[in-house]
Design a protein around this motif. Structure first.
Motif, mmCIF file in Angstrom:
data_model
loop_
_atom_site.group_PDB
_atom_site.id
_atom_site.type_symbol
_atom_site.label_atom_id
_atom_site.label_comp_id
_atom_site.label_asym_id
_atom_site.label_seq_id
_atom_site.Cartn_x
_atom_site.Cartn_y
_atom_site.Cartn_z
ATOM 1 N N MET A 61 49.307 -11.652 11.211
ATOM 2 C CA MET A 61 48.538 -12.246 12.308
ATOM 3 C C MET A 61 49.268 -12.159 13.641
ATOM 4 S SD MET A 61 46.568 -15.576 10.714
ATOM 5 C CE MET A 61 47.914 -16.289 9.771
ATOM 6 N N SER A 62 50.589 -12.083 13.603
ATOM 7 C CA SER A 62 51.378 -12.063 14.833
ATOM 8 C C SER A 62 51.130 -10.814 15.675
ATOM 9 C CB SER A 62 52.872 -12.171 14.511
ATOM 10 O OG SER A 62 53.340 -10.998 13.856
ATOM 11 N N PHE A 63 50.554 -9.779 15.062
ATOM 12 C CA PHE A 63 50.274 -8.538 15.788
ATOM 13 C C PHE A 63 48.987 -8.623 16.611
ATOM 14 C CE2 PHE A 63 52.931 -6.991 12.224
ATOM 15 C CZ PHE A 63 53.918 -6.357 12.961
ATOM 16 N N PHE A 64 48.250 -9.720 16.471
ATOM 17 C CA PHE A 64 46.965 -9.840 17.149
ATOM 18 C C PHE A 64 46.997 -10.930 18.197
ATOM 19 C CE2 PHE A 64 46.147 -7.981 13.029
ATOM 20 C CZ PHE A 64 45.232 -6.974 13.311
ATOM 21 N N SER A 65 46.112 -10.809 19.181
ATOM 22 C CA SER A 65 45.980 -11.850 20.202
ATOM 23 C C SER A 65 45.398 -13.096 19.539
ATOM 24 C CB SER A 65 45.047 -11.377 21.326
ATOM 25 O OG SER A 65 43.720 -11.226 20.824
ATOM 26 N N ASN A 66 45.547 -14.240 20.201
ATOM 27 C CA ASN A 66 45.024 -15.494 19.648
ATOM 28 C C ASN A 66 43.515 -15.415 19.412
ATOM 29 O OD1 ASN A 66 47.476 -16.823 19.521
ATOM 30 N ND2 ASN A 66 47.322 -17.585 21.612
ATOM 31 N N LYS A 67 42.811 -14.735 20.311
ATOM 32 C CA LYS A 67 41.355 -14.598 20.182
ATOM 33 C C LYS A 67 40.995 -13.808 18.929
ATOM 34 C CE LYS A 67 37.269 -12.718 22.484
ATOM 35 N NZ LYS A 67 36.759 -11.924 23.639
ATOM 36 N N LYS A 70 41.852 -15.638 15.670
ATOM 37 C CA LYS A 70 40.884 -16.665 15.293
ATOM 38 C C LYS A 70 39.620 -16.058 14.689
ATOM 39 C CE LYS A 70 42.422 -20.141 18.611
ATOM 40 N NZ LYS A 70 42.121 -20.840 19.876
ATOM 41 N N ILE A 71 39.243 -14.885 15.188
ATOM 42 C CA ILE A 71 38.048 -14.216 14.674
ATOM 43 C C ILE A 71 38.304 -13.625 13.295
ATOM 44 C CG2 ILE A 71 36.463 -12.272 15.005
ATOM 45 C CD1 ILE A 71 36.875 -12.660 18.045
ATOM 46 N N LEU A 72 39.394 -12.893 13.168
ATOM 47 C CA LEU A 72 39.673 -12.145 11.937
ATOM 48 C C LEU A 72 40.220 -13.016 10.816
ATOM 49 C CD1 LEU A 72 41.323 -9.019 13.587
ATOM 50 C CD2 LEU A 72 39.180 -9.008 12.325
ATOM 51 N N PHE A 73 41.086 -13.953 11.158
ATOM 52 C CA PHE A 73 41.803 -14.712 10.134
ATOM 53 C C PHE A 73 41.378 -16.181 10.062
ATOM 54 C CE2 PHE A 73 44.502 -11.103 11.169
ATOM 55 C CZ PHE A 73 44.900 -10.657 9.916
ATOM 56 N N LYS A 74 40.187 -16.475 10.569
ATOM 57 C CA LYS A 74 39.701 -17.855 10.607
ATOM 58 C C LYS A 74 39.781 -18.517 9.228
ATOM 59 C CE LYS A 74 35.545 -20.594 11.471
ATOM 60 N NZ LYS A 74 34.112 -20.549 11.834
ATOM 61 N N GLU A 75 39.247 -17.848 8.210
ATOM 62 C CA GLU A 75 39.216 -18.441 6.863
ATOM 63 C C GLU A 75 40.621 -18.582 6.280
ATOM 64 O OE1 GLU A 75 36.672 -19.801 5.734
ATOM 65 O OE2 GLU A 75 35.186 -18.982 7.116
ATOM 66 N N PHE A 194 34.312 -4.169 10.668
ATOM 67 C CA PHE A 194 33.917 -3.498 11.900
ATOM 68 C C PHE A 194 34.839 -3.889 13.061
ATOM 69 C CE2 PHE A 194 29.992 -3.675 9.366
ATOM 70 C CZ PHE A 194 29.683 -2.330 9.333
ATOM 71 N N ILE A 195 35.226 -5.157 13.108
ATOM 72 C CA ILE A 195 36.108 -5.621 14.193
ATOM 73 C C ILE A 195 37.463 -4.925 14.123
ATOM 74 C CG2 ILE A 195 37.314 -7.602 15.170
ATOM 75 C CD1 ILE A 195 34.984 -9.339 14.049
ATOM 76 N N ILE A 196 38.062 -4.933 12.933
ATOM 77 C CA ILE A 196 39.393 -4.351 12.776
ATOM 78 C C ILE A 196 39.359 -2.845 13.004
ATOM 79 C CG2 ILE A 196 39.429 -3.812 10.288
ATOM 80 C CD1 ILE A 196 42.240 -5.632 12.077
ATOM 81 N N SER A 197 38.260 -2.203 12.634
ATOM 82 C CA SER A 197 38.132 -0.763 12.843
ATOM 83 C C SER A 197 38.179 -0.419 14.328
ATOM 84 C CB SER A 197 36.821 -0.246 12.239
ATOM 85 O OG SER A 197 36.819 -0.414 10.850
ATOM 86 N N LYS A 198 37.491 -1.227 15.119
ATOM 87 C CA LYS A 198 37.480 -0.980 16.568
ATOM 88 C C LYS A 198 38.844 -1.265 17.187
ATOM 89 C CE LYS A 198 32.529 -1.606 17.149
ATOM 90 N NZ LYS A 198 31.415 -2.415 17.695
#
Length: 255
Positions: A61-67, A70-75, A194-198
């Motif tokens: 998760m540290s490789f991603f922005s906070n936004k 929250k979208i990708l790893f919410k669960e 789809f999000i991670i692909s983009k």
């Protein structure tokens, strides 16, 4: 040459590469009972692995922005912040004298079966998150790599990952210049794919029935994301035509 038409493609683009079949290793769950004197050792073993797994996901998760996190790893964040899952597994080990892997498998499967009764789209995301966590916990118990990236080192060409299913923690591992895209057999849409692909600029195709049975490692594949076609082992003429279309597509894109 095999052509598979009318697929769901994430990005309108082309991908050329050789097949890399991703097969998650199946682990035989230890269904034996624990000797009473070894219960505390087994609980400590599980807690150590649970902490290790959380650290692994935090690193991802540290490789991603906070936004995006929250979208990708919410669960994932909800599950790990809430200690109920951990406590239920510990209690099962303690009270039923069941080994960690069997306890993890039982508790998470029970969660999933309960969740399936709720017919809402976002539930699919929650189920996949739980399956991802379950696989990673059990793999860590047996010190097995979720993805053996060393197996990709000998590959010089671009590759297209093909799998029955793929988890978020696996997709992130494939953030490599060697990866042209991936194709999976999922029978439902999952937004994180789809999000991670983009985010990683990877073309993907989902809902391709029996694709893992149609291809072998090192088969050559072209994904035509404009017409939503997949070409398996096309001849040289077809490769040439599609590469020409790809070059025209890039030129128009750069204008």
């Amino acid at each position: 040459m095999i052509i598979i038409k009318n697929n769901i493609v994430s990005i309108k683009n082309y991908a050329f590469g050789k097949v890399f079949l991703l097969k998650n290793k199946k682990i035989d769950i230890n269904k034996n009972n624990i000797n009473k004197k070894n219960i505390n050792n087994e609980i400590n073993r599980f807690l150590k692995i649970y902490k290790k797994t959380i650290n692994q996901f935090n690193k991802i998760m540290s490789f991603f922005s906070n936004k995006n996190k929250k979208i990708l790893f919410k669960e994932y964040i909800i599950i790990f912040k809430n200690n109920i899952l951990k406590e239920k597994i510990v209690n099962l080990i303690k009270n039923k004298k069941i080994y960690s892997d069997a306890s993890i498998d039982f508790i998470i499967n029970k969660y999933i079966n309960n969740i399936k009764k709720v017919k809402k789209f976002h539930i699919k995301e929650k189920i996949n998150s739980l399956l991802d966590i379950k696989e990673k916990l059990i793999y860590n118990l047996y010190n097995i790599k979720f993805i053996n990236l060393n197996s990709l080192k000998h590959i010089k060409d671009n590759i297209i990952i093909i799998s029955k299913n793929i988890f978020l923690s696996q997709i992130v591992k494939f953030n490599s210049k060697k990866i042209a895209g991936y194709i999976i057999e999922l029978n439902n849409k999952l937004s994180y794919i789809f999000i991670i692909s983009k985010l990683l600029n990877l073309i993907n195709v989902i809902n391709v029935n029996n694709i893992t049975k149609l291809v072998r490692n090192n088969d050559y594949i072209i994904i035509d994301g404009i017409k939503n076609n997949i070409y398996i082992n096309p001849d040289e003429n077809k490769i040439s035509i599609l590469k020409e279309k790809y070059n025209l597509f890039l030129n128009k894109k750069n204008i």
